[in-house]
Design an enzyme around this catalytic site. Structure first.
Site, mmCIF file in Angstrom:
data_model
loop_
_atom_site.group_PDB
_atom_site.id
_atom_site.type_symbol
_atom_site.label_atom_id
_atom_site.label_comp_id
_atom_site.label_asym_id
_atom_site.label_seq_id
_atom_site.Cartn_x
_atom_site.Cartn_y
_atom_site.Cartn_z
ATOM 1 N N ARG A 1 0.892 -1.250 -0.195
ATOM 2 C CA ARG A 1 -0.039 -0.012 0.077
ATOM 3 C C ARG A 1 0.849 1.217 0.037
ATOM 4 O O ARG A 1 1.189 1.773 1.196
ATOM 5 C CB ARG A 1 -0.790 0.051 1.385
ATOM 6 C CG ARG A 1 -2.092 -0.940 0.952
ATOM 7 C CD ARG A 1 -2.711 -1.364 2.182
ATOM 8 N NE ARG A 1 -4.053 -1.893 2.155
ATOM 9 C CZ ARG A 1 -4.292 -3.320 1.814
ATOM 10 N NH1 ARG A 1 -3.025 -4.043 1.844
ATOM 11 N NH2 ARG A 1 -5.299 -3.846 1.671
ATOM 12 N N HIS B 1 -10.111 1.955 1.277
ATOM 13 C CA HIS B 1 -10.123 1.896 -0.127
ATOM 14 C C HIS B 1 -11.647 1.973 -0.406
ATOM 15 O O HIS B 1 -12.453 1.039 0.351
ATOM 16 C CB HIS B 1 -9.445 0.622 -0.717
ATOM 17 C CG HIS B 1 -8.215 0.407 -0.669
ATOM 18 N ND1 HIS B 1 -7.403 0.228 0.294
ATOM 19 C CD2 HIS B 1 -7.176 0.811 -1.627
ATOM 20 C CE1 HIS B 1 -5.929 0.379 -0.027
ATOM 21 N NE2 HIS B 1 -6.107 0.446 -1.250
ATOM 22 N N ASN C 1 -9.069 7.041 -4.889
ATOM 23 C CA ASN C 1 -9.841 5.860 -4.517
ATOM 24 C C ASN C 1 -9.897 5.552 -3.041
ATOM 25 O O ASN C 1 -10.568 4.657 -2.251
ATOM 26 C CB ASN C 1 -9.305 4.700 -5.300
ATOM 27 C CG ASN C 1 -10.051 3.422 -4.738
ATOM 28 O OD1 ASN C 1 -11.428 3.429 -5.079
ATOM 29 N ND2 ASN C 1 -9.340 2.290 -4.614
ATOM 30 N N ASN D 1 -13.745 0.012 8.821
ATOM 31 C CA ASN D 1 -12.768 -0.364 7.700
ATOM 32 C C ASN D 1 -12.278 -1.980 7.949
ATOM 33 O O ASN D 1 -12.150 -2.858 6.937
ATOM 34 C CB ASN D 1 -11.384 0.237 7.638
ATOM 35 C CG ASN D 1 -10.790 -0.063 6.386
ATOM 36 O OD1 ASN D 1 -11.030 -0.314 5.308
ATOM 37 N ND2 ASN D 1 -9.258 0.195 6.616
ATOM 38 N N GLU E 1 -16.685 -6.913 1.528
ATOM 39 C CA GLU E 1 -15.765 -7.074 0.434
ATOM 40 C C GLU E 1 -15.399 -8.498 0.398
ATOM 41 O O GLU E 1 -14.952 -8.806 -1.030
ATOM 42 C CB GLU E 1 -14.583 -6.073 0.626
ATOM 43 C CG GLU E 1 -14.785 -4.558 0.530
ATOM 44 C CD GLU E 1 -13.661 -3.510 0.939
ATOM 45 O OE1 GLU E 1 -13.787 -2.560 0.537
ATOM 46 O OE2 GLU E 1 -12.722 -4.252 1.370
#
Length: 257
Positions: A73, A105, A126, A135, A143
């Site tokens: 990252r 993200h 983004n 998160n 996700e």
């Protein structure tokens, strides 16, 4: 000088004032807000120069885009956006210590770790300051559930973005005006030979890390009402009621039933 296909698509969209038709968007990219649209191989997003974050991002997850090697990252300002319209890495200094946020993200890196353009998910266009509990809790769980569906062989289309319904905070070291989201939406869509199913979710920044994302499911219509977006502008009208007006379309596939 030759224009790229992406450039031509963006020009065509501007000329005809209709929904942008991009490979990352099923039934057209969202409409309803203005801003700079950035189309890349793995996602399409619309940047908001006022908030400094994307109003929406659309991406297409398949079995071939996921399960790549571990990726880094390394945060970068988006090279396609003017410096005055986006943030830069230094703006996030002390954000975690003061606000308890991560660089979250909108289009997850893990969903494109097996592509050559994975690093583009680290552009700050983004990224938003997303509460660590959200998160690293229900958001990442959703996700992961999307990737589970893709791993089964299904193509999955996702539209995600921020909500601005209450004041969350301000980045302590940012040197330009911005607005941090109060929450986020994510709409997950599949289209199998014209059979469209969708599930939509809205999660607030103050959600507990242990919260279950399944409990945050709403209709696509609610997402559209609260964001001012038309998520699938070219979806045939005869399908809208079943797809956008009801919950549960992909609940089972996402592990919620």
């Amino acid at each position: 000088m030759k224009k790229t296909l992406s450039s031509l698509l963006l020009i065509a969209s501007a000329l005809f004032s209709g929904p942008l038709l991009a490979a990352n968007c099923v039934y057209g990219c969202p409409t309803g807000k203005s801003g700079q649209v950035i189309e890349r191989s793995i996602y399409t997003l619309q940047n908001n120069a006022s908030t400094k974050f994307a109003d929406w991002a659309a991406y297409h997850v398949t079995a071939s885009t996921i399960d790549g090697p571990t990726r880094t990252r390394t945060w970068k300002a988006d090279p396609s956006i003017a410096a005055s319209a986006t943030l830069e890495p230094a703006d996030y200094t002390d954000a975690n210590a003061v606000l308890g946020t991560d660089r979250g993200h909108q289009v997850p890196l893990a969903s494109f770790s097996n592509t050559s353009d994975w690093a583009m998910t680290n552009y700050l266009s983004n990224i938003t300051p997303q509460a660590s509990n959200l998160n690293q809790g229900p958001w990442v769980d959703l996700e992961s559930a999307v990737r589970t569906v893709a791993r089964s062989g299904q193509d999955v289309y996702v539209v995600t973005g921020p909500l601005y319904e209450w004041y969350f905070g301000t980045l302590p070291q940012a040197d330009e005006a911005h607005t941090i989201p109060s929450g986020y939406f994510k709409v997950v869509i599949t289209d199998v030979n014209g059979w469209v199913e969708a599930s939509a979710f809205i999660m607030e920044q103050d959600m507990a890390r242990s919260a279950n994302f399944c409990a945050t499911e709403v209709t696509v219509n609610e997402v559209e009402s609260r964001t001012g977006l038309n998520i699938m502008p070219t979806l045939p009208s005869y399908k809208e009621s079943a797809v956008e007006g009801q919950t549960g379309g992909l609940s089972a596939a996402l592990g919620c039933k």
